[in-house]
Design an enzyme around this catalytic site. Sequence first.
Site, PDB file in Angstrom:
ATOM      1  N   SER A   1       0.825  -1.208   0.000  1.00  0.00           N
ATOM      2  CA  SER A   1       0.000   0.000   0.000  1.00  0.00           C
ATOM      3  C   SER A   1       0.863   1.263   0.000  1.00  0.00           C
ATOM      4  O   SER A   1       1.577   1.520  -0.965  1.00  0.00           O
ATOM      5  CB  SER A   1      -0.958  -0.039   1.189  1.00  0.00           C
ATOM      6  OG  SER A   1      -1.958   0.936   1.081  1.00  0.00           O
TER       7      SER A   1
ATOM      8  N   ASP B   1     -10.280  -4.311  -4.266  1.00  0.00           N
ATOM      9  CA  ASP B   1      -9.485  -3.227  -3.693  1.00  0.00           C
ATOM     10  C   ASP B   1      -9.674  -1.993  -4.552  1.00  0.00           C
ATOM     11  O   ASP B   1      -9.518  -2.046  -5.779  1.00  0.00           O
ATOM     12  CB  ASP B   1      -8.009  -3.648  -3.675  1.00  0.00           C
ATOM     13  CG  ASP B   1      -7.085  -2.590  -3.098  1.00  0.00           C
ATOM     14  OD1 ASP B   1      -7.578  -1.560  -2.605  1.00  0.00           O
ATOM     15  OD2 ASP B   1      -5.855  -2.805  -3.131  1.00  0.00           O
TER      16      ASP B   1
ATOM     17  N   HIS C   1      -7.775  -5.465  -0.068  1.00  0.00           N
ATOM     18  CA  HIS C   1      -6.612  -4.703   0.375  1.00  0.00           C
ATOM     19  C   HIS C   1      -6.197  -5.154   1.779  1.00  0.00           C
ATOM     20  O   HIS C   1      -7.041  -5.472   2.616  1.00  0.00           O
ATOM     21  CB  HIS C   1      -6.972  -3.213   0.403  1.00  0.00           C
ATOM     22  CG  HIS C   1      -5.807  -2.287   0.529  1.00  0.00           C
ATOM     23  ND1 HIS C   1      -5.103  -1.837  -0.561  1.00  0.00           N
ATOM     24  CD2 HIS C   1      -5.215  -1.729   1.615  1.00  0.00           C
ATOM     25  CE1 HIS C   1      -4.138  -1.041  -0.152  1.00  0.00           C
ATOM     26  NE2 HIS C   1      -4.170  -0.962   1.168  1.00  0.00           N
TER      27      HIS C   1
END
Length: 355
Positions: A200, A294, A324
Amino acid sequence: MGNFFDIAQFLEKSQGSSARTLDKAPKVIQQRLAQILGYQHDFKALHPFLKCLLAIQQRQGKINLVTEDYAKSRVLFQRQMRSLVAKPTPIKWVEDLDLPLKRQTLHARRYHPNPGKKLPLIIFYHGGGFVVGDLNTHDEACRLLAKSANVQVLSIDYPLAPEHSPEYIVGCCVEALEWIYQHDKQLDIAGKRIAVAGDSAGGNLSAVVCQKTQHAIYAPTAQLLIYPTVDFKNRYASYYKFREGVILNDNDIDTVTELYVTRHNVALDDALVSPLYGDLSKVAPAYVITSSFDLLHDEGEIYAQKLKQAGIQVQYNEITDMTHGFINFTPIHKAAKQHWINTARDFRKFWDKLK
């Protein structure tokens, strides 16, 4: 039906132990529980175990990962990650150390699965929207990465936003890479083989570090980007499709954008924060992972395509039943754990072929 409601109530009261119990149940049971718990989103291929977790979070009012009360968000995230781990994956050598950099001294944690043997090293920048997360929240992910890829992992506790600007944070991440390269003998790094990796926000930092150092002698030899955020300016189809009902939501994106980018007067399309708009001409070969469920999925896939168009060697893999943040669920979810183990092994094969 009564038994299902009893189980649902049990799941809501505790996290780690009850989640591991649920993980052992057949998917059809998990799917039914998700319905009882009130998961209403029509994401058929999403693993039903994750649907249960998401439904529980919603019932408990735990919707956002990052809020304007970022100090509280940090504590909650640390507490949540700590509650998931029953027994850390054993690694023969784990040590905390300090990196005396120009901007500041950074804490780091080194994982070595075969002490005394020279191994390549992966620098790991943790996720958390640039605002939350630390060495402990991603400890288990780093342990699995080191063990499964048979590499050293050096996790970096970089400074966070909003207290620090993107320029400062990225600068610290670059300095960490340079310091590690200069101390390769001390760290038993095989052949100066250093890669960067992150999930991320950490994927963003890895990509930006590769761009910033692409002409430097200490440039990484590979990058592993796990569902990275790479574009603060544009919103893609996956953003609108998965803006709610999954781990990361549109409120998280808005808050992170404010705390990391806007508050520091950085343009949304500045390559410092949005590597999609940066110079990709000579960056390290990239292994890029996205999750199907996601809101960042599309920008990660597009970044992989842009890297290929720039002539960079790329391996792209989409995890089709995950959302995610799945690398943080490995202590409680065997499917997520296996995906992360497979990713680590595949990245090592990809990296080795570059030699």
